[in-house]
Design an enzyme around this catalytic site. Structure first.
Site, PDB file in Angstrom:
ATOM      1  N   LYS A  22      65.817  43.329  46.945  1.00 10.17           N
ATOM      2  CA  LYS A  22      66.210  42.701  45.814  1.00 10.17           C
ATOM      3  C   LYS A  22      67.690  42.834  46.352  1.00 10.17           C
ATOM      4  CE  LYS A  22      63.531  41.705  42.727  1.00 10.17           C
ATOM      5  NZ  LYS A  22      62.720  41.956  41.473  1.00 10.17           N
ATOM      6  N   ARG A 330      63.919  37.061  50.668  1.00  9.42           N
ATOM      7  CA  ARG A 330      63.128  38.244  51.541  1.00  9.42           C
ATOM      8  C   ARG A 330      61.817  37.335  52.635  1.00  9.42           C
ATOM      9  NH1 ARG A 330      59.248  40.697  46.562  1.00  9.42           N
ATOM     10  NH2 ARG A 330      57.760  38.299  47.178  1.00  9.42           N
TER      11      ARG A 330
END
Ligand code: PEP
Ligand code: MG
Length: 855
Positions: A22, A330
């Site tokens: 993240k 992601r």
């Protein structure tokens, strides 16, 4: 001192390992100029130091304080301020994504006075108290372990009193009252913002070691010592009203790989509402009508992200008063079908090369495509329908909780049926064949986790209700253990068992595997004992049979009595008479396999197991003679006893019969039979010298003109050490790494699993099961010695592997590096081995190994 904390736009010198997935995504998006809230990342180094030392490392608190000050400067707000407070979220983020496994806390910085200030400043008291009650609940749960149901019950009670259906129906005064109720439940909630922050950071560090996170890591082969990073992010609010909201989206469809954005949006909500599957979100496109500007900006941002990462992305975003903020990006978890389609499309779009496409697919995931589906011709009565959350079909007895799933899965397949799943259900999801939930969308926990595991999942099945130990669906009332079938590809649920069909391979699969075949050096063969297996292996692209275990042919109903007759015979004549009767069976088997593999090599291994395996247990024997023979054959360590080539040397008539059957089959099939005869468990060159002589003698009698090769399994450490001498009598070696592992590690392949080996794996003494993943250092070291010794003595020696490891990706890569000629594995794993072999070749050639996101 090396820093533990980095602003999103500050060079850290580290990547995903340091900043977590993240953190790295937020930093990269910030650098790309995308709309990301300001914030900073506390590194995994800090987490590891905390976990080792039992306390936050020295200097961390001061560093965090320094970065909070910088954040205050950027945002023009002060953390802990009462009038216009800076609020932050604390979000976990490990290097390898563990969805939902660790903790996140939102709205930090609120307290009694700041909530008032926020209400006044935003002129939105509802929003201020909604945010505050969420903070108290999340903080209480995560930091002080308060039972979440106590908060949920208070909320439900208030909603009932007010006649409110949804949380959003509650007004400012209601929520103020709720805050008071929450504080009665959790009176120790800290009012000091900095205390809130540091305790949250510790809690996120601690969440690395929760049992559910540990179970998840084990199931996904994630090392236990990575630790998580912590992201401290300026809050943006999706719960400010109808012009705000929060969502998740994929740049392509994660189930099918189809082009076009795909996602879900929930107006007037904060992120956890979506993930928890409590309110059912709307399709992303609804934003087009309600928030057109933010929607347009979102599409543009997703386009940029795909272009930048050249891969399918999975994003989280929030809209606050019509302004878009990106919270995460992601590589998207995707089904194998989606991975293949996206890879093929991206090659067509010029985004990636064919070689890159090959490295984008997780070999282990190909399995999914090989899952059974519902027979399209079956007559079906659909009992209910939900979302097609994860493809594949499965039948099993229903269970209502994760512990029961684990328990009952020991006796047969189970389907885990829940209102919704949470990370605490992970062990049950692993044990179950499939997952069915009443609530939740395509991005709910159940859906995401099942897709990652490659398990069928039907989510959000509103036709289903649960209670009193019963599941009600349509007109059916089902108890624990009653069988249902779910079809994760369509979302349908059926009562009872439904006929399934073997998986269909699609065009993308063939395309990508074709590209893989272009670059791989290793051959891929299959282990197959029947013409049917051989045909399937060929369909999956096998280039030959690397192991045909002839003992499996001895077990048929007509054959076993003859085999027993042979074993029970007192004299060689008696044995020969029985073997004579077996010969036509064996010959027929071999003809079938040669025909199925026409033109491709077939390695046939002569009889290997100890003879007692063909006899019943002593107390089941039919007569005294048999009992006596069973007693005579008894060995304390049969795997180290009278088996393998030892049988062939002591009872040469057995191997003679087998060689004769092979030779006759080769003669009758003709030139398309490519024969390799393999002797098992050879440890001494003299064994193979004698057996080769036997083989050649019989062959010359039966098929003098037919070409054939003679070789040996290499499955004893001594054979590895003496490979040069053994090679003088062999045309080929095939590593039997099942036995070689057992013999090298002194670990019984029949007994260790489920006993102390399981304990070793749980306790971390061993990281991987050596019967599944090749022990490269130990067993692999012996293989290297054998390869070098064998090739030095005979450069043209052909080398392969036929143990289970021949179908495991990391072991296939090892075999590539070792320079073997081929791997051989079960038919269903042939595609996986083709892909893994190609990836190994590309890695060697310097094409960067991409960690496929699918797994
Ligand atoms: C082996 O030992 O690796 C092998 C392939 O033979 P089996 O499993 O039949 O013993
Ligand atoms: Mg073996």
């Amino acid at each position: 001192m090396a820093g533990f904390v980095f602003d999103f736009d500050e060079p850290s010198g580290g990547g995903r390992e340091l900043l977590g997935g993240k953190g790295v995504g937020l930093a990269e998006m910030t650098l790309l100029g995308l709309p990301v809230p300001a914030g900073f990342t506390i590194t995994t180094d800090a987490c590891r130091a905390y976990l080792q030392g039992g306390d936050v490392p020295e200097g961390l608190e001061a560093e965090v304080e320094e970065h909070v000050r910088r954040l205050e400067e950027r945002t023009g707000r002060r953390f802990g301020d009462h009038d216009d407070p800076l609020l932050v979220s604390v979000r976990s983020g490990a290097a390898i994504s563990m969805p939902g496994m660790m903790d996140t806390i939102l709205n930090l910085g609120l307290n009694d006075e700041a909530a008032e200030g926020l209400a006044a400043g935003t002129e939105n008291a509802r929003f201020a108290y909604d945010s505050y009650r969420r903070l108290i609940q999340m903080f209480g749960e995560v930091v002080d372990g308060i039972d979440p149901h106590r908060f949920e019950d208070a909320l439900t009670e208030l909603k009932q009193q007010r006649g409110a259906r949804h949380d959003t129906d509650l007004g400012a005064d209601d929520l103020r009252e709720l805050v008071a109720a929450y504080k009665r439940i959790y009176p120790q909630f800290p009012q000091d913002a900095r205390e809130q922050l540091m305790r949250s950071v510790r809690a996120v560090f601690d969440s690395w070691n929760t049992p559910r996170a540990q179970v998840y890591r084990h199931a996904n082969d994630i090392p236990d010592d990575l630790g998580t990073a912590v992201n401290v992010v300026q809050m943006v609010f999706g719960n400010k009203g109808e012009r705000s909201g929060t969502g998740v989206a994929f740049t392509r469809d994660p189930s099918t790989g189809e082009q076009g954005v795909y996602g879900e949006f929930l107006a007037n909500a904060q992120g956890e509402d979506v993930v928890a599957g409590i309110r059912t979100p709307q399709p992303l496109e609804t934003m087009h009508a309600t928030l057109p500007e933010a929607y347009a900006q979102l599409l543009e941002t997703m386009r940029k992200l795909e272009e930048h990462y050249r891969d399918m992305q999975d994003i989280e975003f929030t809209v606050e008063d019509d302004v878009l903020y990106m919270l995460q990006t992601r590589a998207a978890k995707r089904t194998a079908a989606a991975a293949l389609k996206a890879a093929v499309d991206m090659v067509d779009e010029g985004l990636i090369t064919r070689d890159e496409a090959v490295t984008r697919i997780d070999p282990a995931q190909l399995d999914q495509l090989l899952h059974p589906t519902i027979d399209p011709n079956a007559r079906l009565e659909v009992a209910g329908k939900g979302l097609n959350a994860s493809p594949g079909a499965a039948s099993g007895g229903i269970v209502f909780d994760a512990d029961t799933a684990v328990e009952r899965a020991k006796d047969g397949p189970v389907i885990l049926v829940r209102w919704e799943t949470t990370p605490d259900d992970i062990h049950g999801m692993i044990a179950a064949q499939g997952i069915l939930t009443v609530h939740g969308g395509m991005t709910s926990h159940a859906a995401v986790v099942a897709r990652g595991m490659g398990k069928p999942c039907v989510a959000g099945c509103e036709d289903l209700s649960l209670g009193d130990g019963l599941a009600r669906i349509g007109s059916h009332e089902l108890h624990e253990g009653d069988v249902i079938t779910i079809d994760g590809g369509t979302g349908r649920v059926f009562v009872g068992e439904v006929p399934l069909v073997a998986p269909q391979l699609n065009e993308d699969f063939e395309t990508v595997l074709g590209w893989a075949d272009d670059v791989r050096r290793l051959g891929v063969r299959s282990n197959a004992d029947t013409p049917e297996d051989a045909a399937r292996a060929r369909e999956f692209g096998a280039q030959g049979i690397g192991l045909c275990r002839t003992e499996h042919m001895f077990f048929g109903a007509e054959r076993l009595p003859v085999v027993q007759e042979m074993i029970l015979a007192d004299t060689e004549e008696g044995r020969r008479a029985a073997l004579e009767k077996l010969l036509p069976f064996q010959q027929g088997d071999f003809e079938g396999i040669f025909e199925a593999m026409a033109g491709l090599p077939v390695t046939i291994r002569l009889l290997d197991p100890p003879l007692h395996e063909f006899l019943p247990a002593e107390d089941q024997a039919t007569d005294e003679k048999m009992r006596a023979r069973i007693r005579a054959l008894h060995e304390q360590n049969p795997m180290l006893g009278m088996r393998g080539c030892r049988l062939g040397l002591v009872y040469p008539e057995i191997y003679e019969m087998q060689v004769r059957a092979i030779a006759r089959a080769a003669r009758s099939v003709g030139a398309s039979a490519v024969v390799e005869i393999m002797h098992p468990l050879v440890g001494f060159a003299e064994e193979l010298r004698r057996l080769r002589a036997l083989t050649e003698r019989v062959w010359a009698e039966e098929a003098p003109d037919a070409p054939h090769h003679v070789g040996t399994m290499v499955e004893l450490p001594r054979a590895c050490m003496q490979a040069g001498e053994i090679a003088e009598h062999a045309d080929f070696f095939s590593f039997g790494t099942n036995d070689l592992t057992q013999m090298t590690l002194g670990l019984s392949r029949d007994d260790a699993e489920g006993k102390f080996l399981t304990r070793y794996l749980n306790d971390g003494v061993l990281e991987r099961n050596p019967f599944e993943v090749l022990d490269q250092a130990g067993v692999g070291g012996l293989m290297r010695i054998a390869v070098e010794g064998g090739r030095a003595a005979k450069p043209e020696l052909k080398l392969g592997i036929c143990g289970e490891h021949g179908g495991e990706p990391s072991s296939v890569a090892f075999c590539h590096r070792l320079g073997l000629d081929y791997v051989s594995c079960s038919p269903f794993r042939v595609p996986l081995a083709r892909l893994a072999a190609a990836q190994a070749a590309l890695e060697e050639a310097g094409t960067v190994q991409y960690v496929a996101a699918g797994g």
